[in-house]
Design a protein around this motif. Sequence first.
Motif, PDB file in Angstrom:
ATOM      1  N   ASP A 146     -39.628  32.019 -33.494  1.00 28.24           N
ATOM      2  CA  ASP A 146     -38.541  33.001 -33.558  1.00 28.24           C
ATOM      3  C   ASP A 146     -37.178  32.363 -33.303  1.00 28.24           C
ATOM      4  O   ASP A 146     -36.190  32.705 -33.954  1.00 28.24           O
ATOM      5  CB  ASP A 146     -38.775  34.132 -32.565  1.00 28.24           C
ATOM      6  N   HIS A 147     -37.120  31.407 -32.371  1.00 34.79           N
ATOM      7  CA  HIS A 147     -35.846  30.750 -32.068  1.00 34.79           C
ATOM      8  C   HIS A 147     -35.380  29.870 -33.219  1.00 34.79           C
ATOM      9  O   HIS A 147     -34.182  29.623 -33.359  1.00 34.79           O
ATOM     10  CB  HIS A 147     -35.940  29.962 -30.761  1.00 34.79           C
ATOM     11  N   ARG A 186     -39.089  42.415 -29.754  1.00 34.05           N
ATOM     12  CA  ARG A 186     -37.794  42.036 -29.204  1.00 34.05           C
ATOM     13  C   ARG A 186     -36.801  41.957 -30.350  1.00 34.05           C
ATOM     14  O   ARG A 186     -37.177  41.737 -31.502  1.00 34.05           O
ATOM     15  CB  ARG A 186     -37.884  40.706 -28.462  1.00 34.05           C
ATOM     16  N   PHE A 214     -33.210  40.337 -31.986  1.00 30.06           N
ATOM     17  CA  PHE A 214     -32.281  39.212 -32.003  1.00 30.06           C
ATOM     18  C   PHE A 214     -30.920  39.720 -32.442  1.00 30.06           C
ATOM     19  O   PHE A 214     -30.770  40.221 -33.555  1.00 30.06           O
ATOM     20  CB  PHE A 214     -32.757  38.105 -32.953  1.00 30.06           C
ATOM     21  N   TRP A 244     -31.578  37.048 -27.744  1.00 30.89           N
ATOM     22  CA  TRP A 244     -32.712  37.974 -27.654  1.00 30.89           C
ATOM     23  C   TRP A 244     -32.536  39.021 -26.586  1.00 30.89           C
ATOM     24  O   TRP A 244     -31.960  38.776 -25.539  1.00 30.89           O
ATOM     25  CB  TRP A 244     -33.982  37.185 -27.348  1.00 30.89           C
TER      26      TRP A 244
END
Length: 152
Positions: A111-112, A142, A144, A150
């Motif tokens: 995800d990052h 979550r 972004f 986040w």
Amino acid sequence: MSGRPGVTLSLSQDHHALLEDHLLSEDGCEGAAVALCGRRVGSTTHRLLVREVHPFPHEQCDARSPVRVTWRSDFLVSLLERAEAEGLALVKVHSHRTDYREFSRTDDQADHELFPCVAGWTGSAFPHASVVMLPDGAMFGRAFWPGFGWMP
């Protein structure tokens, strides 16, 4: 307090059933999909409304197991183009085949790497999201926020 509104995800029973069928397939391995979502921007809640679900074909995954799924990002190009043109949010959805109710380190890393690119491509100041479906069909996620990062 960040000043950012909370983020919720709304989807129809049909969309949930499609995700459940694909992500929790009988082979016992994780799966992946992308949802394109409209937005309702509010001062206290930002709602993502699923319009379309795009399952990532299992046979096109780089790797699938009961604890991991990896897939090529080229699947996203046409979806990102649509998100940019239509002001849509992109929501990545994958499954956990156990009752592990947190994002894994692998999820965090993926995800990052992915979501700053999604935000840069779409140019939106509004959030995109990552969601996990559990074996019982429950979901958690979550958001972004471009420029902020986040939030649960």
